[in-house]
Scaffold this active site. Sequence first.
Site, PDB file in Angstrom:
ATOM      1  CD  GLU A   1      -2.930  -0.774  -0.298  1.00  0.00           C
ATOM      2  OE1 GLU A   1      -3.003   0.373  -0.773  1.00  0.00           O
ATOM      3  OE2 GLU A   1      -3.472  -1.750  -0.837  1.00  0.00           O
TER       4      GLU A   1
ATOM      5  CE1 TYR B   1      -6.508   3.580  -1.201  1.00  0.00           C
ATOM      6  CE2 TYR B   1      -4.163   3.516  -0.690  1.00  0.00           C
ATOM      7  CZ  TYR B   1      -5.265   2.985  -1.337  1.00  0.00           C
ATOM      8  OH  TYR B   1      -5.123   1.858  -2.085  1.00  0.00           O
TER       9      TYR B   1
ATOM     10  CG  ASP C   1      -7.528   4.442  -4.726  1.00  0.00           C
ATOM     11  OD1 ASP C   1      -8.739   4.345  -5.045  1.00  0.00           O
ATOM     12  OD2 ASP C   1      -6.664   3.646  -5.112  1.00  0.00           O
TER      13      ASP C   1
END
Length: 360
Positions: free
Chosen positions: A41, A124, A142
């Site tokens: 991520e 996020y 996102d």
Amino acid sequence: MWNAKGGSTAIAPPLLRWYDRVKRDLPWRRDPSPYRTLVSEFMLQQTVVATVEPYFARFLARFPDIATLAAAAEDEVTALWSGLGYYARARNLRRAAAAIVADHGGAVPASEAALRALPGIGPYTAAAVAAIAFDARAFALDGNTMRVLARLNGERRPVDLPATRAALHGRGLAEVPRRRAGDFNQAMMELGALVCTPRSPRCEACPLAGACRARADGQAESLPRKRPRPERPVVRVVCACITDGARVLVVRRHAGLLAGTWALPEAADRGARRRPALARGLAEAAGVRVAGVVYRGAVRHVFTHRDVTAELFRVDVDARGPAAPSGDRRWVSPSALGALGVSTFARKTVALGVGGSFEK
Ligand code: SF4
């Protein structure tokens, strides 16, 4: 929550069925441990899957777990990030690993709140890691998921307004199912990447077509809307490729988007007539005796937030001896530059400065 007429319907069941059928086999989806999810991520912020894949493999081979990453030197982490851009992510990921070891016994925390307290983790990433690694009911907003939600909902307000983002996040969160929250998030991301693409969305292949307001209104291509972007500032610098014939002198950057990476010394451009003197001055400021200064050409690199042109000079060093290396200054052969953290921009300037290219 909505349908093409603005009514309510649940999108999770058809979306998850579609995801189970078409999802890509990505490295971080195999053995999705919290650590692997965290690394992926960080890497996927602002970066597409195809670019991330080889970096992810190299990174995991060198840093297979949190403890190894927490104990690593910053330079080594930045070196493995070379070319991936947004280098603050590399520094923050290492700092996050150190905080996880110090404050969480080496285990990635499961809650969004605890994740957000770690360096470099915003809403996020916290939501993505909580949902994907721990199946928490969180929603990661996102670019991909925002586009899908804006179209599904026929959202006409600019999506770069905080109020619009907050509204879309709320709508996404309301759709997260009690089970398979992580898969739901990944399915939304996947739909945005593969079907509900920025241009020419493939509505005919979309599992949510029947619930999509933008499709019903013929607005799929024109949503989401954004406010007009301010122009990228144009930045002009003079770069000195200081060389003793075999090596070049690189310095560590301390500020800006490329902080922590290594690059040729540079100074703000003050016009064509003053450039050779500026390049010479950069070398002399580094303690080098100058034998000659030759203009090599210009390198342009467009970053997300600025458009940089470097006027490049090769500065040959007097044989009586180059400056001594220091903590923030090193002599390296161009072919060994890959062992340091260097940006794509820095690679381009060195390649032009030494008159050729070299391996990553
Ligand atoms: Fe996107 Fe089209 Fe699917 Fe709507 S129907 S979510 S616009 S791909």
